[in-house]
Design a protein around this motif. Sequence first.
Motif, PDB file in Angstrom:
ATOM      1  N   LEU A  92       0.833  -1.202   0.000  1.00  0.00           N
ATOM      2  CA  LEU A  92       0.000   0.000   0.000  1.00  0.00           C
ATOM      3  C   LEU A  92       0.870   1.255   0.000  1.00  0.00           C
ATOM      4  O   LEU A  92       0.582   2.231  -0.706  1.00  0.00           O
ATOM      5  CB  LEU A  92      -0.926   0.002   1.207  1.00  0.00           C
ATOM      6  N   LEU A  93       1.949   1.236   0.781  1.00  0.00           N
ATOM      7  CA  LEU A  93       2.870   2.363   0.798  1.00  0.00           C
ATOM      8  C   LEU A  93       3.559   2.510  -0.564  1.00  0.00           C
ATOM      9  O   LEU A  93       3.756   3.632  -1.054  1.00  0.00           O
ATOM     10  CB  LEU A  93       3.910   2.182   1.891  1.00  0.00           C
ATOM     11  N   VAL A 211      11.337   7.572   0.790  1.00  0.00           N
ATOM     12  CA  VAL A 211      10.734   8.541   1.704  1.00  0.00           C
ATOM     13  C   VAL A 211       9.640   7.894   2.545  1.00  0.00           C
ATOM     14  O   VAL A 211       9.594   8.057   3.773  1.00  0.00           O
ATOM     15  CB  VAL A 211      10.174   9.750   0.924  1.00  0.00           C
ATOM     16  N   VAL A 212       8.730   7.143   1.888  1.00  0.00           N
ATOM     17  CA  VAL A 212       7.619   6.572   2.665  1.00  0.00           C
ATOM     18  C   VAL A 212       8.125   5.491   3.615  1.00  0.00           C
ATOM     19  O   VAL A 212       7.626   5.367   4.745  1.00  0.00           O
ATOM     20  CB  VAL A 212       6.493   6.029   1.758  1.00  0.00           C
ATOM     21  N   VAL A 213       9.119   4.714   3.197  1.00  0.00           N
ATOM     22  CA  VAL A 213       9.657   3.679   4.088  1.00  0.00           C
ATOM     23  C   VAL A 213      10.376   4.319   5.269  1.00  0.00           C
ATOM     24  O   VAL A 213      10.250   3.857   6.419  1.00  0.00           O
ATOM     25  CB  VAL A 213      10.574   2.716   3.310  1.00  0.00           C
ATOM     26  N   ASP A 214      11.119   5.394   5.031  1.00  0.00           N
ATOM     27  CA  ASP A 214      11.798   6.091   6.134  1.00  0.00           C
ATOM     28  C   ASP A 214      10.786   6.622   7.140  1.00  0.00           C
ATOM     29  O   ASP A 214      10.977   6.518   8.362  1.00  0.00           O
ATOM     30  CB  ASP A 214      12.647   7.238   5.591  1.00  0.00           C
ATOM     31  N   GLY A 220       8.055   3.525  13.883  1.00  0.00           N
ATOM     32  CA  GLY A 220       8.008   2.162  14.392  1.00  0.00           C
ATOM     33  C   GLY A 220       7.028   1.277  13.660  1.00  0.00           C
ATOM     34  O   GLY A 220       6.516   0.299  14.215  1.00  0.00           O
ATOM     35  N   GLY A 221       6.757   1.617  12.389  1.00  0.00           N
ATOM     36  CA  GLY A 221       5.815   0.828  11.601  1.00  0.00           C
ATOM     37  C   GLY A 221       4.366   1.225  11.809  1.00  0.00           C
ATOM     38  O   GLY A 221       3.466   0.567  11.268  1.00  0.00           O
ATOM     39  N   ASP A 222       4.128   2.291  12.561  1.00  0.00           N
ATOM     40  CA  ASP A 222       2.758   2.734  12.823  1.00  0.00           C
ATOM     41  C   ASP A 222       2.306   3.645  11.686  1.00  0.00           C
ATOM     42  O   ASP A 222       2.806   4.773  11.555  1.00  0.00           O
ATOM     43  CB  ASP A 222       2.682   3.480  14.145  1.00  0.00           C
ATOM     44  N   PRO A 223       1.366   3.215  10.852  1.00  0.00           N
ATOM     45  CA  PRO A 223       0.953   4.042   9.719  1.00  0.00           C
ATOM     46  C   PRO A 223       0.141   5.258  10.135  1.00  0.00           C
ATOM     47  O   PRO A 223       0.053   6.228   9.386  1.00  0.00           O
ATOM     48  CB  PRO A 223       0.113   3.076   8.876  1.00  0.00           C
ATOM     49  N   VAL A 224      -0.459   5.230  11.333  1.00  0.00           N
ATOM     50  CA  VAL A 224      -1.286   6.352  11.780  1.00  0.00           C
ATOM     51  C   VAL A 224      -0.420   7.507  12.246  1.00  0.00           C
ATOM     52  O   VAL A 224      -0.543   8.649  11.781  1.00  0.00           O
ATOM     53  CB  VAL A 224      -2.258   5.908  12.891  1.00  0.00           C
ATOM     54  N   THR A 225       0.515   7.238  13.182  1.00  0.00           N
ATOM     55  CA  THR A 225       1.358   8.317  13.696  1.00  0.00           C
ATOM     56  C   THR A 225       2.286   8.872  12.624  1.00  0.00           C
ATOM     57  O   THR A 225       2.674  10.044  12.681  1.00  0.00           O
ATOM     58  CB  THR A 225       2.186   7.849  14.901  1.00  0.00           C
ATOM     59  N   SER A 226       2.631   8.068  11.635  1.00  0.00           N
ATOM     60  CA  SER A 226       3.474   8.545  10.542  1.00  0.00           C
ATOM     61  C   SER A 226       2.701   9.411   9.555  1.00  0.00           C
ATOM     62  O   SER A 226       3.308  10.088   8.715  1.00  0.00           O
ATOM     63  CB  SER A 226       4.082   7.364   9.789  1.00  0.00           C
ATOM     64  N   ALA A 229      -1.185   6.383   6.907  1.00  0.00           N
ATOM     65  CA  ALA A 229      -2.520   5.792   6.785  1.00  0.00           C
ATOM     66  C   ALA A 229      -3.468   6.770   6.113  1.00  0.00           C
ATOM     67  O   ALA A 229      -4.267   6.394   5.239  1.00  0.00           O
ATOM     68  CB  ALA A 229      -3.047   5.382   8.159  1.00  0.00           C
ATOM     69  N   ASP A 230      -3.402   8.049   6.501  1.00  0.00           N
ATOM     70  CA  ASP A 230      -4.254   9.061   5.873  1.00  0.00           C
ATOM     71  C   ASP A 230      -3.908   9.243   4.400  1.00  0.00           C
ATOM     72  O   ASP A 230      -4.799   9.395   3.558  1.00  0.00           O
ATOM     73  CB  ASP A 230      -4.116  10.396   6.603  1.00  0.00           C
ATOM     74  N   GLU A 231      -2.619   9.229   4.076  1.00  0.00           N
ATOM     75  CA  GLU A 231      -2.210   9.392   2.685  1.00  0.00           C
ATOM     76  C   GLU A 231      -2.680   8.214   1.832  1.00  0.00           C
ATOM     77  O   GLU A 231      -3.143   8.390   0.701  1.00  0.00           O
ATOM     78  CB  GLU A 231      -0.706   9.569   2.589  1.00  0.00           C
ATOM     79  N   CYS A 232      -2.549   7.004   2.380  1.00  0.00           N
ATOM     80  CA  CYS A 232      -3.027   5.829   1.652  1.00  0.00           C
ATOM     81  C   CYS A 232      -4.531   5.902   1.426  1.00  0.00           C
ATOM     82  O   CYS A 232      -5.036   5.540   0.360  1.00  0.00           O
ATOM     83  CB  CYS A 232      -2.660   4.556   2.412  1.00  0.00           C
ATOM     84  N   ALA A 233      -5.271   6.378   2.439  1.00  0.00           N
ATOM     85  CA  ALA A 233      -6.723   6.481   2.314  1.00  0.00           C
ATOM     86  C   ALA A 233      -7.096   7.506   1.250  1.00  0.00           C
ATOM     87  O   ALA A 233      -8.060   7.301   0.486  1.00  0.00           O
ATOM     88  CB  ALA A 233      -7.336   6.855   3.659  1.00  0.00           C
TER      89      ALA A 233
END
Length: 288
Positions: A92-93, A211-214, A220-226, A229-233
């Motif tokens: 997804l990223l 960039v997205v992996v960094d 810590g792998g949290d898509p919300v705090t990074s 998740a919003d960007e993917c949505a």
Amino acid sequence: MRAPLRPDELHLPGFHRIEVVDESGSTNTELVAAVRADPGAWPAPSALVAEHQTAGRGRAGRSWASPPHASLIVSTLLRPAVPAERLGWLPLLAGTAVVRAVSADDGGGPDDGAWGLAVKWPNDVLVRADSPVTGLGGYRKVAGILAEVVPEIVPAGGAGEPAAVVLGIGLNVSQTAAELPVETASSLALAGYGDLDRTALLAALLREVAVVVDRWEAAGGDPVTSGLADECARVSATLGTRVRAELAGDAGVVEGEAVRLDATGALVIRTAAGQERVVSAGDVHHLR
């Protein structure tokens, strides 16, 4: 005449190795084998790029080929420092990175809907089309993504190093309609993007993946705090639509509205009865 890539322009900051070959059966297969044979020769991140692929592998073992110099075919070796249960977010990223890279090359951005790209859960990138097709609605597939954990014999940095993951991306750039294998596929050229420079586009794509992996690792792998998740949505073609999910292993079918992604990147579908089902693997069809 389609121009070849210009490898001398692919020295990107942060990448240890970017190898361009004329032909590959499957860049994912070859990179997985190379990392297993000599992990030290492919420090993360590194990339293997092919001008022509004859036996590419998609999800569920599907195969495909590409004409020379018509696509971007790249497999990237990563070692994401995230919990193993979060690796489902990686396709997804990567799809979001494809959208960002193409949009930047076209002068747009991830919040500019003019470019018409979107991500279909779990691992396809779509482009707007004039007429609907079954399973995709008003879209056609322009890119596919395949992430594979490498079954290493001896991890490169010892037992404490994150697992190696090969992330494969195949992006149709200049194919004509006659060069595409199915009516559900398209290319950036057919979608109106014109004559894109594949070298510049590849560089942009690799930068966006990094960039997205960094960002993902930093959280810590949290898509919300990074914020990912919003960007993917925002770029999702699946969320908010009616879908039918054919579950992996002939485990049945789930139909309803795709309402969100869970912490592992799985798709949550709300059925007509109001039940929420979590789909972690399977084929998803968009319903009209």
